[in-house]
Design an enzyme around this catalytic site. Structure first.
Site, mmCIF file in Angstrom:
data_model
loop_
_atom_site.group_PDB
_atom_site.id
_atom_site.type_symbol
_atom_site.label_atom_id
_atom_site.label_comp_id
_atom_site.label_asym_id
_atom_site.label_seq_id
_atom_site.Cartn_x
_atom_site.Cartn_y
_atom_site.Cartn_z
ATOM 1 N N ASP A 1 -10.361 -9.040 8.106
ATOM 2 C CA ASP A 1 -11.795 -8.894 7.799
ATOM 3 C C ASP A 1 -12.477 -10.258 7.782
ATOM 4 O O ASP A 1 -13.601 -10.412 8.261
ATOM 5 C CB ASP A 1 -11.988 -8.211 6.438
ATOM 6 C CG ASP A 1 -12.145 -6.705 6.589
ATOM 7 O OD1 ASP A 1 -11.783 -6.178 7.660
ATOM 8 O OD2 ASP A 1 -12.636 -6.065 5.639
ATOM 9 N N ASP B 1 -2.790 -18.004 1.350
ATOM 10 C CA ASP B 1 -3.993 -18.610 0.768
ATOM 11 C C ASP B 1 -4.469 -19.770 1.643
ATOM 12 O O ASP B 1 -5.674 -19.938 1.876
ATOM 13 C CB ASP B 1 -3.753 -19.058 -0.682
ATOM 14 C CG ASP B 1 -2.450 -19.822 -0.860
ATOM 15 O OD1 ASP B 1 -1.596 -19.792 0.054
ATOM 16 O OD2 ASP B 1 -2.270 -20.456 -1.920
ATOM 17 N N LYS C 1 3.624 -15.315 1.543
ATOM 18 C CA LYS C 1 3.648 -16.186 0.371
ATOM 19 C C LYS C 1 5.114 -16.362 -0.028
ATOM 20 O O LYS C 1 5.554 -15.907 -1.091
ATOM 21 C CB LYS C 1 2.845 -15.563 -0.779
ATOM 22 C CG LYS C 1 1.351 -15.505 -0.539
ATOM 23 C CD LYS C 1 0.601 -16.745 -0.935
ATOM 24 C CE LYS C 1 0.614 -17.015 -2.420
ATOM 25 N NZ LYS C 1 -0.077 -18.280 -2.746
ATOM 26 N N ASP D 1 -4.980 -7.168 5.881
ATOM 27 C CA ASP D 1 -6.216 -6.463 5.553
ATOM 28 C C ASP D 1 -7.318 -7.482 5.259
ATOM 29 O O ASP D 1 -8.427 -7.429 5.808
ATOM 30 C CB ASP D 1 -5.943 -5.591 4.310
ATOM 31 C CG ASP D 1 -7.037 -4.581 4.051
ATOM 32 O OD1 ASP D 1 -8.025 -4.577 4.794
ATOM 33 O OD2 ASP D 1 -6.901 -3.804 3.082
ATOM 34 N N TYR E 1 0.825 -1.212 0.000
ATOM 35 C CA TYR E 1 0.000 0.000 0.000
ATOM 36 C C TYR E 1 0.863 1.267 0.000
ATOM 37 O O TYR E 1 0.359 2.362 -0.218
ATOM 38 C CB TYR E 1 -0.949 0.034 1.214
ATOM 39 C CG TYR E 1 -2.006 -1.046 1.196
ATOM 40 C CD1 TYR E 1 -2.364 -1.681 0.011
ATOM 41 C CD2 TYR E 1 -2.661 -1.438 2.350
ATOM 42 C CE1 TYR E 1 -3.327 -2.675 -0.020
ATOM 43 C CE2 TYR E 1 -3.629 -2.426 2.334
ATOM 44 C CZ TYR E 1 -3.953 -3.044 1.146
ATOM 45 O OH TYR E 1 -4.913 -4.027 1.120
#
Ligand code: NAD
Length: 385
Positions: free
Chosen positions: A260, A232, A199, A256, A148
Site C-alpha cells: 500500500d 521497518d 524482521k 500488506d 492473518y
C-alpha cells in the site's frame, strides 16, 4: 499451457463485479480483442458474476459453478466487488467473500503488485519528481499464510475485566520457498535483484524466512542478486529512495503494509494493476487472478468517468504471467505510456492543460495508439520477413 512456452490461445473467466468494475473491464476486453485481431493470440472469454452482482442474481457472492469455472480457466480477469447496497449483509454473504473464496480455493499464494510511475504522471505523487520519476518496482507478497491465518488466534477473557487478543505468525519452509521462487523467477525477467524483507532481528519466523530464502537462492537462483532488509527499514527506504529496489519479496503482514505504501508512491489508484498467482502444476497450468487494486468506486459508478488503465495494465500482466506473452504485455504498457504522454487523462489523473476524457474514450485512445504502434512496426516486420 506449459512453463516457458508461448501460448497461441487460452481461456479467461471474466468477472467484472460491481460498481465501476464492468465499465473498466469492458475497455480491457477491447484491448484483448485488439491483441486477438492483430497479434495472433486469441483468448476465449467466459463471463461470470462475482460480488454484489452475484448476490443479486444467486443470493451468494460466488456460486460453486463460477468457482469451478475459475479453477478450469487459464486465468481470471476481475473488475472490483462491493458497494453500499450490500454493506449491511451478514459477513458471509458480503461481496468481498466472493473474492476471498476465489483466492483461497485457487490457492493464490503470491500477490504481485507493481509500482510503476509513468514519466507523464511523476508529478501526481506526493513525493518529489526526481524520487519517483521512472520508478519500476514489484512487490511480491505472500498471501495465504502468516499472521492473518496462523493458529492459535482469538480473543479470550482472562478475568478481572481483562481480555487477551492473540494472532500467530507462522511460516513453513515450503511456504517460504514457493513464494521466494516466484520472486526470483520474476526478477530474472526484470532487473535480476531481489530484496527479501522480514524482521529476523526480533521474530523467529523472520529468521526462518531469511535462512530459507538464502538456501533457496544458493540452490536455484545464484544468477539473481539477493539482499535482505528489515521491514521497518524497508518502509523508510521506500519513501527515501524507492528506485534502489527491483523485486521485494515479503510475508503477508509486511507485504500488506509495504505494497500500500508503494502504491501511494505513484499517486494514482486508477493506474495500478495486480496479479495473484498459484503454484505451477505438473501439467504446466497455474491458477491466476488479475485485477486492478482499486475498489468498485461507488461514488463514480455509472458515470463513465472511471480510469480503465489499471484494468488494461492488469490484462497486460495476464498476458505476461499466464501466457508468457511478454512482447504483447510490453506493447500494452508502452502504449499506455504514449497515451499519457499525449496528454489524454481521465478525471482522477487530470493535470492542467491536459485533455479530459471518459472511460470509453480512454479505451479508444489506447486502441488508436495500439494501431499506430502496429503501423510503425509493420514495415520493419516486412523488411525482416
Ligand atoms: P475505491 O478504490 O473503490 O475508491 C477510492 C477512491 O478512488 C474513490 O474516490 C474512487 O472514486 C476513486 N477511484 C477508484 N478507482 C478509480 C478509477 N479506476 N478511476 C477513477 N477513480 C477511481 O475504495 P473504497 O471507496 O474504499 O471502496 C469502495 C468499495 O469497493 C467498497 O465496497 C470496498 O469494500 C470495495 N473494494 C473492493 C476491492 C476489490 O474488489 N479488490 C478493493 C478495495 C475496495
Amino acid at each position: 499451457m506449459s512453463a516457458g512456452a508461448k501460448a497461441a490461445a487460452g481461456t479467461v473467466l471474466c468477472l467484472p463485479g460491481d460498481g465501476i468494475g464492468p465499465e473498466v473491464v469492458a475497455e480491457a476486453r477491447r484491448v484483448a480483442d485488439w491483441i486477438g485481431a492483430n497479434r495472433g493470440f486469441r483468448l476465449t472469454f467466459t463471463d461470470g458474476l462475482v460480488g454484489g452482482a452475484s448476490v443479486e442474481a444467486h443470493g451468494t457472492p460466488l456460486t460453486d459453478a463460477t468457482m469451478q469455472q475459475a479453477i478450469d480457466a487459464d486465468a481470471v480477469l476481475l473488475g472490483a466487488v462491493g458497494g453500499p447496497r450490500w454493506d449491511n449483509l451478514d459477513f458471509k454473504a458480503k461481496p468481498e467473500r466472493g473474492l476471498l473464496r476465489l483466492r483461497k480455493d485457487m490457492d493464490l499464494f503470491a500477490n504481485l503488485r507493481p509500482a510503476t510511475v509513468f514519466p507523464a504522471l511523476a508529478d501526481a505523487s506526493t513525493l518529489k519528481h526526481e524520487v519517483v520519476a521512472g520508478l519500476d518496482i514489484l512487490i511480491v507478497r505472500e498471501l495465504t499464510g502468516g499472521v492473518y491465518f496462523g493458529e492459535p488466534r482469538g480473543i479470550t477473557d482472562i478475568g478481572n475485566g481483562q481480555r487477551r487478543g492473540v494472532n500467530t505468525q507462522v511460516y513453513t519452509t515450503a511456504e517460504i520457498h514457493r513464494v521466494g521462487r516466484v520472486a526470483f523467477d520474476i526478477a530474472r525477467k526484470r532487473g535480476r535483484r531481489v530484496c527479501s524483507v522480514e524482521k529476523a532481528n526480533v521474530m523467529e519466523s523472520g529468521l526462518l524466512w531469511r535462512e530459507e530464502i538464502i538456501k533457496l537462492h544458493a540452490a536455484e537462483f545464484k544468477d539473481v542478486e539477493l539482499s535482505h532488509m528489515y521491514a521497518d527499514n524497508c518502509a523508510m527506504q521506500l519513501v527515501r529512495n524507492p528506485k534502489q529496489f527491483d523485486v521485494i519479496v515479503t510475508d503477508n503482514l509486511f507485504g500488506d503494509v509495504l505494497s500500500d505504501e508503494a502504491s501511494m508512491l505513484t499517486g494514482s489508484l486508477g493506474m495500478l494493476p495486480s496479479a495473484s498467482l498459484g503454484a505451477r502444476q505438473a501439467n504446466g497450468k497455474m491458477h491466476a487472478l488479475y485485477e486492478p487494486i482499486h475498489g468498485s468506486a461507488p461514488d463514480i459508478a455509472g458515470k463513465g468517468v472511471a480510469n480503465p488503465l489499471a484494468t488494461i495494465l492488469s490484462f497486460a500482466m495476464l498476458l505476461r504471467y499466464s501466457f508468457d506473452r511478454s512482447e504483447d504485455a510490453d506493447l500494452i504498457e508502452r502504449t499506455v505510456g504514449a497515451v499519457l504522454n499525449a496528454g489524454v487523462r481521465t478525471r482522477d489523473i487530470l493535470q492542467p492543460g491536459k485533455r479530459l476524457v471518459s472511460t470509453k474514450d480512454m479505451g479508444e485512445a489506447v486502441l488508436s495508439e495500439l494501431d499506430r504502434q502496429a503501423r510503425k512496426s509493420a514495415p520493419r516486420q516486412m523488411a525482416g520477413a
